[in-house]
Design a protein around this motif. Structure first.
Motif, PDB file in Angstrom:
ATOM      1  N   ALA A   1       9.188  20.961  76.158  1.00  0.00           N
ATOM      2  CA  ALA A   1       8.935  22.299  76.677  1.00  0.00           C
ATOM      3  C   ALA A   1       7.944  23.030  75.777  1.00  0.00           C
ATOM      4  N   ILE A   2       7.117  23.830  76.398  1.00  0.00           N
ATOM      5  CA  ILE A   2       6.169  24.662  75.659  1.00  0.00           C
ATOM      6  C   ILE A   2       6.762  26.066  75.611  1.00  0.00           C
ATOM      7  N   SER A   3       7.505  26.349  74.558  1.00  0.00           N
ATOM      8  CA  SER A   3       8.097  27.682  74.430  1.00  0.00           C
ATOM      9  C   SER A   3       8.454  27.945  72.981  1.00  0.00           C
ATOM     10  N   GLY A   4       8.262  29.170  72.543  1.00  0.00           N
ATOM     11  CA  GLY A   4       8.628  29.577  71.194  1.00  0.00           C
ATOM     12  C   GLY A   4       7.903  28.808  70.112  1.00  0.00           C
ATOM     13  N   ASP A   5       8.289  29.057  68.870  1.00  0.00           N
ATOM     14  CA  ASP A   5       7.753  28.324  67.723  1.00  0.00           C
ATOM     15  C   ASP A   5       8.568  27.057  67.531  1.00  0.00           C
ATOM     16  N   GLN A   6       7.881  25.913  67.484  1.00  0.00           N
ATOM     17  CA  GLN A   6       8.531  24.633  67.250  1.00  0.00           C
ATOM     18  C   GLN A   6       7.841  23.974  66.059  1.00  0.00           C
ATOM     19  N   TYR A   7       8.583  23.784  64.986  1.00  0.00           N
ATOM     20  CA  TYR A   7       8.012  23.178  63.789  1.00  0.00           C
ATOM     21  C   TYR A   7       8.097  21.654  63.877  1.00  0.00           C
ATOM     22  N   VAL A   8       6.973  21.005  63.645  1.00  0.00           N
ATOM     23  CA  VAL A   8       6.910  19.553  63.623  1.00  0.00           C
ATOM     24  C   VAL A   8       7.228  19.066  62.213  1.00  0.00           C
ATOM     25  N   LEU A   9       6.563  19.622  61.235  1.00  0.00           N
ATOM     26  CA  LEU A   9       6.698  19.245  59.835  1.00  0.00           C
ATOM     27  C   LEU A   9       6.403  20.488  59.011  1.00  0.00           C
ATOM     28  N   ALA A  10       7.218  20.765  58.005  1.00  0.00           N
ATOM     29  CA  ALA A  10       7.005  21.989  57.234  1.00  0.00           C
ATOM     30  C   ALA A  10       7.496  21.848  55.801  1.00  0.00           C
ATOM     31  N   LYS A  11       6.892  22.626  54.949  1.00  0.00           N
ATOM     32  CA  LYS A  11       7.387  22.862  53.584  1.00  0.00           C
ATOM     33  C   LYS A  11       7.472  24.382  53.487  1.00  0.00           C
ATOM     34  N   ASP A  12       8.536  24.907  54.083  1.00  0.00           N
ATOM     35  CA  ASP A  12       8.642  26.340  54.346  1.00  0.00           C
ATOM     36  C   ASP A  12      10.119  26.709  54.377  1.00  0.00           C
ATOM     37  N   ASP A  13      10.591  27.374  53.342  1.00  0.00           N
ATOM     38  CA  ASP A  13      12.003  27.751  53.242  1.00  0.00           C
ATOM     39  C   ASP A  13      12.091  29.261  53.076  1.00  0.00           C
TER      40      ASP A  13
END
Length: 163
Positions: free
Chosen positions: A13-25
């Motif tokens: 689905a194309i909706s909201g923010d979807q993180y694939v890969l992150a270094k974000d806490d």
């Protein structure tokens, strides 16, 4: 610093923010570094400067639900502009756009852990499939060349049996 992140993805689905890969806490003591995500029908790559609490980024359209797409983002702090390129299916996405929160100085190495399919604290879950094994997802601390990205794309199309 230099960095490349990428993955073969197939979103449901194309909706909201979807993180694939992150270094974000962002839990407790905020520790953001970078994130590859989907926002609507676009892929986006953001780099944070935690000292200045600012970011730069680049986004590119062309992600549709139910279709495998190879998304790669490269970053080189020594290049002019944002220093970010977004690749879609082995080629630079010429429809990409830069974004900036102003005041960005430099990316920093933070204590955040790399996450797959979300960012901390449990936000922006990816809704779909991410190819694994030798196809990725991956991140390396150097900027891959356009030829290297294309070669990885071609290997992935063969492995996934795509035309």
């Amino acid at each position: 610093p230099k960095l490349t992140v990428g993955a073969w993805i197939n979103t449901d689905a194309i909706s909201g923010d979807q993180y694939v890969l992150a270094k974000d806490d962002r839990s407790g003591s905020v520790s953001r570094e970078w994130g590859l995500q989907l926002a609507g029908g676009s892929s986006a790559f953001l780099i944070w400067d935690e000292s200045a609490r600012r970011r730069i980024g680049r986004s590119a359209s062309g992600v549709t639900a139910g279709t495998w797409v190879y998304i790669v983002a490269t970053y080189d702090a020594t290049r002019t502009g944002s220093g970010i390129d977004i690749y879609r299916d082995g080629a630079v996405a010429d429809d990409s756009n830069n974004s900036s929160a102003g005041g960005y100085v430099a990316a920093e190495n933070t204590s955040a852990k790399v996450t797959l399919g979300f960012r901390e604290p449990a936000y922006g879950f990816f809704n779909g499939k991410i190819a694994g094994g030798p196809l990725g997802p991956f991140f390396v601390q150097r900027e891959l060349s356009a030829g290297e990205v294309l070669q990885l794309y071609q290997l992935g199309t063969d492995a996934l049996g795509l035309p």
